[in-house]
Design a protein around this motif. Sequence first.
Motif, short mmCIF file in Angstrom:
data_model
loop_
_atom_site.label_atom_id
_atom_site.label_comp_id
_atom_site.label_asym_id
_atom_site.label_seq_id
_atom_site.Cartn_x
_atom_site.Cartn_y
_atom_site.Cartn_z
N PRO A 276 -17.36 1.46 -12.29
CA PRO A 276 -18.07 2.25 -11.16
C PRO A 276 -17.72 3.38 -11.11
O PRO A 276 -16.37 2.99 -10.96
N LYS A 277 -18.47 4.93 -10.77
CA LYS A 277 -18.00 5.43 -10.67
C LYS A 277 -17.92 5.90 -9.25
O LYS A 277 -16.31 6.58 -8.56
N LEU A 278 -18.09 5.11 -7.98
CA LEU A 278 -17.70 4.87 -6.65
C LEU A 278 -16.73 3.44 -6.73
O LEU A 278 -17.23 2.73 -6.42
N HIS A 279 -16.32 4.28 -5.82
CA HIS A 279 -15.54 3.39 -5.48
C HIS A 279 -14.68 2.80 -4.16
O HIS A 279 -14.31 4.11 -3.62
N ILE A 280 -14.81 1.84 -3.11
CA ILE A 280 -15.05 1.89 -2.48
C ILE A 280 -14.17 1.04 -1.56
O ILE A 280 -13.96 0.06 -2.20
N ALA A 281 -12.90 0.86 -0.45
CA ALA A 281 -11.78 0.32 -0.36
C ALA A 281 -12.16 0.07 0.93
O ALA A 281 -11.96 1.12 1.83
N SER A 282 -11.74 -1.61 1.48
CA SER A 282 -11.87 -1.32 2.60
C SER A 282 -10.84 -2.48 3.38
O SER A 282 -10.20 -3.36 2.11
N ILE A 283 -9.58 -1.31 4.44
CA ILE A 283 -8.59 -2.09 4.30
C ILE A 283 -8.15 -2.27 5.18
O ILE A 283 -8.41 -1.21 6.65
N GLY A 284 -8.02 -3.21 6.46
CA GLY A 284 -7.01 -3.46 7.95
C GLY A 284 -5.52 -2.38 7.97
O GLY A 284 -4.92 -2.43 7.39
N ILE A 285 -5.62 -2.02 8.94
CA ILE A 285 -5.29 -1.21 9.57
C ILE A 285 -2.92 -1.10 9.60
O ILE A 285 -2.93 -0.50 9.31
N GLU A 286 -2.95 -3.03 9.38
CA GLU A 286 -2.04 -3.51 9.71
C GLU A 286 -1.20 -3.68 8.16
O GLU A 286 -0.38 -3.82 8.28
N LYS A 287 -2.08 -3.14 6.99
CA LYS A 287 -1.72 -3.44 5.67
C LYS A 287 -0.71 -1.74 5.27
O LYS A 287 -0.35 -1.97 4.40
N ILE A 288 -0.23 -1.59 6.46
CA ILE A 288 -0.31 -0.01 6.15
C ILE A 288 1.59 -0.02 5.75
O ILE A 288 1.90 -0.77 6.27
N ILE A 289 2.40 0.20 4.79
CA ILE A 289 4.35 0.66 4.74
C ILE A 289 4.36 1.78 4.94
O ILE A 289 3.58 2.26 3.79
N PRO A 290 5.31 2.41 5.15
CA PRO A 290 6.63 3.44 4.88
C PRO A 290 6.33 4.22 4.03
O PRO A 290 5.13 5.61 3.64
N ARG A 291 7.04 3.57 3.36
CA ARG A 291 7.19 4.36 1.01
C ARG A 291 6.89 3.34 0.41
O ARG A 291 7.20 2.17 -0.02
N LEU A 292 6.81 4.20 -0.38
CA LEU A 292 7.42 3.96 -1.92
C LEU A 292 8.26 2.25 -1.80
O LEU A 292 7.75 1.55 -2.68
N GLU A 293 9.08 2.57 -2.11
CA GLU A 293 10.51 1.61 -1.81
C GLU A 293 10.51 0.27 -1.24
O GLU A 293 10.96 -0.39 -1.62
N HIS A 294 9.19 0.75 -0.10
CA HIS A 294 9.33 -0.63 0.85
C HIS A 294 8.30 -0.99 0.13
O HIS A 294 8.40 -3.31 0.21
N LEU A 295 7.68 -1.34 -0.82
CA LEU A 295 6.84 -1.82 -2.01
C LEU A 295 7.57 -2.63 -2.56
O LEU A 295 6.86 -4.06 -2.60
N ALA A 296 7.92 -2.84 -3.04
CA ALA A 296 9.16 -3.65 -3.86
C ALA A 296 9.46 -4.64 -2.75
O ALA A 296 9.47 -5.44 -3.55
N VAL A 297 10.06 -4.57 -2.16
CA VAL A 297 10.11 -5.79 -1.06
C VAL A 297 8.70 -6.99 -0.74
O VAL A 297 9.32 -8.04 -0.93
N PHE A 298 7.72 -6.36 -0.89
CA PHE A 298 6.73 -7.44 -1.05
C PHE A 298 5.78 -7.72 -1.85
O PHE A 298 5.76 -8.46 -2.06
N VAL A 299 6.60 -7.16 -2.84
CA VAL A 299 5.57 -7.64 -4.02
C VAL A 299 6.81 -8.39 -4.82
O VAL A 299 6.28 -9.11 -5.72
N ARG A 300 8.10 -8.31 -4.59
CA ARG A 300 8.42 -9.46 -4.82
C ARG A 300 8.49 -11.23 -3.44
O ARG A 300 8.69 -11.78 -4.70
N LEU A 301 7.93 -10.11 -2.77
CA LEU A 301 8.12 -11.48 -1.99
C LEU A 301 6.56 -12.39 -2.00
O LEU A 301 5.86 -13.18 -2.05
#
Lengths: 506, 247
Positions: A276-301
Motif C-alpha cells: 500500500p502507499k501508506l506505511h505506518i510503523a508502531s515502535i517502542g521508544i526503547e528500540k532506538i540505537i545511536p548509529r548504523l554501525e551498532h546495528l551490525a552487533v544486534f543483527v548478528r545476535l
Amino acid sequence: MLHPEMVGAEDTQAIYRDGHRLDHAEGASKPLRSRPEPQPRGAKVHGNRPIDQAEAAARFIASPEHEKMHDERLWDLRQKRDREMHHIPEWEELRSLASAIKEHTLTHLDEYLDQFEARARANGIHVHWARDAAEHNRIVHGILKDHGAKSLIKSKSMLTEECGFRPYMASAGIEVIETDLGERIQQLDKEDPSHVVVPAVHKLRTDVAKVFADTIGTDPDNSDVHYLAEAQREATRPLILAADAGMTGGNFVVAETGTFVVCTNEGNADLSGNVPKLHIASIGIEKIIPRLEHLAVFVRLLSRSALGSPMTQYTSHFRSPRKGGEMHVVLVDNGRSERLGLEEFWTSLKCIRCGACMNTCPVYRRSGGLSYGATYSGPIGLIIDPTFNARKYSNLPFASSLNGSCTNVCPVKINIHEQIYAWRRELVKRHDVPLVKKAAMKAAGELLSRPAAYRVAIASADVALAHLPRFVIYNGLDAWGKHREVPHPPKQTFHNWYKANRGGEQ
Amino acid sequence: MRIGLFVPCYIDAFFPQVGIATLELLERFGHEVVYPRDQTCCGQPMANSGFNTDCAATEALFVRNFSGFDYVVGPSGSCVHHVRDNFDAIEQTADVKEVRSRTYELVEFLHDVLKVDAFPWARFPHRIGLHNSCGTLRRLKHATPSELHEPFFSKPMDLLSKVDGIEFVKPARPDECCGFGGTFSVFEEVVSTKMGYDKVSDHARAGAEYIVSADSSCLMHQQGCAERIGVPLKFIHIAEILNGANA
C-alpha cells in the motif's frame, strides 16, 4: 480422502514426495488416534484478578501431544542457537557490547529520540508520539481516517498486541489482516500470539487444519503443511493486494540516520511496508540505537539467538516514503519511561525480543505461552508484565524455578532470573501475594530462628517428614506428594546422629 | 584449619548420611570440623518466596552459629548460593560479610580451597549421570553451562574423575533444570514434576545407574519423580561417593 491411519507407509512417502518432511518431532510423528488431541487453551482471564498461570500450565501438560511437540520444537531452537553461537568466537564479547550499547542508549534516551525525530522528519517521515496504548490507537486511527482507509495489512508486532490494537480497529470498523503466517493463524483462531517470534508454536498441524477449515474452508482432514500454507496464501494475497494501508513494527531505530529496520523471515513486513502507499510503523521508544554501525552487533545476535539461523531472511531498512506515498512512525511509551525509573528493573528495556529466554526456559516449554495470560510470556514476560499491572500479573514471577538459563542465553545480558527474584520481593512489599502464604512464611521465619522450638518440631526424622516440608516449602506434602513420592524417612536426623556419635552437648 | 559444618535443614531431616559423609570427608584431610548445634536453616525458603524480611532472624542465627570459623562448608549448592549472594535481610556488618564470604559449597571447597588431587579410599564402579543443580552450575559456577561460549570445565566432574571405576554417561539435555526450584516445586507442582519426569527419563535413556549431585534437594525431587513413574535409577550425593561409599 483416506484417514492418515488407513494410509500405508509407502503411500505416506508418496504424500510427501514433492515436499520435505519436517525433521522435528511433530513433523516426524504420525497420529495413532483417530481423533486429534484438542488444542489446550490459555489462561483464564477475569478482569484484574491475578492470572493463575499454574492452572493453565497444568491443562497444557494434560495435553501430552501438544506439550511434547512444544517442548521439543523449542528445545530444537535452543540447540540450533547453541550451534550458531559456537561458530562465533567473539560471542560473549558481542553480548557484552550489545548490552553496553543498549544501556548507553537507555541512559541517553531523550537525546537519541530527539535526534531520530529530526532526521526522520528531514527524510520525509511523519513522526508521532504516543504516551500510552490508547493514544497509539487513536493516532493510527486518525491517520487511517485521513486517508479514508478501510483495510490495513499488518506485519507481526508485539507492541500492537500490547496496545490492544486489533480489537480497537475492529470496533472502529477497519479490517486488519495479519501478514505473518503464524500471526494470521492466531488471528483466525481469535488467540493472542503465544511466543514473540513464533506466535503459533503451541499449535499442532491438526490444530491449524481445524482453524483453516473453519475460517478459510480447507479440507479439515488435511494437515499437510504445504497444503495449509498454500491455502492461506491463496486466501490472504487478494486482501493484501487490495489493502489501503500497511503497518509494521520496527526492530531497530537508528538515531543517526532517522531510519528503522524490520527483521522478518517471511518478508511479510515488506508486503506491509511496500504494497500500500501508506506505511505506518508502531515502535517502542526503547528500540532506538545511536548509529548504523551498532546495528551490525544486534543483527548478528538477533536471529542466532531467536531461531539459531545466522540471519533473518529479510532485514529491511526503511528510510523515507516512496514517491506518492506516505510514511508515519508512531513512537510509543506505554509505561516504558516509568520502567526506566525502576532501579532494579530498568534494564529489561534492553530486550530485543528474540525469544531465546522462552526457548531455553523449561517452564515455558512445558506450559505454553498462553498460560501466562499476558502479551509477553516466558522469562522476559515474568519481569515485564508486572510493570504493566502488578496485581494482575502477581503470580507470574513465581512461575520460575530460578534456574538462570534465561540470563545466560540473553543476547543483551539482561539479568532475567535476578529480576524475577527481585519481583518476588517487590510483590510481597506491595502486598500482592496471598495472605495464607504470608502467614506461612512468617511462621516459618519464626520457627527457623528459634533452635529449641525447631528441634522439637523435627524431634525425629518421622516427625520431620510430617513437619519439615510444611515450613520448608510452606504448604505441606499434599502438593509434593500428588505427582511425586515423598522422601523416605531415615532412622535419625543428622543432629541426633551427631549427638549419639560425637558426644553430648557443646 | 577450623571448619564450621553447615548441614541444611532438609539434609538434617532426610539425608543425614550426606551430613555424615561431609563431616568424615573433611576430617580425612586433617581439619578440625565443628557442627554448631544451634543451626537450623539459611533462610532461603522464605527469601525465595519474596518474604525477605521474614528471614532476618534466621539469618542472624546463622551468623551467630558460624562466626569465627576459617571456613563454613555445606553440602548444598542452593543454600550456599543463598548465603553468599542473597543473604541481605540483616544489616551487613563486618561479621556478616565475613561469614558470607567464608561460606563454601563442598565441591568448590575441595576443588578450589583444599585443591584435593586424590581420593584413594573411594571406588564407585558404576555408570553415573551427573546432575549439576542450577544453583551450583550458574550461580556458584561449578561448571561451564552449555549456554555460554566459554572453555569447558567442571569441578564436580574433575573430583569424580579421581574416583576409581566411575563411568560418566551424558543425558541429551545436560544442564536442564530438574524442576525442583524450592517453593516452585509446590506452587507449580504440575510443571515441576513434569520437568522431573523428563529429567530422570533423560538420564535413564542415557544409561545411568546412579544420579549424582552436589544438591540433595534436586535428588529428593528427582527420586520422588523416578519412583512415581517407575524409572529404575538410584540417587546419591557426591559427598558420599568422595567419602568412599560404594553403592
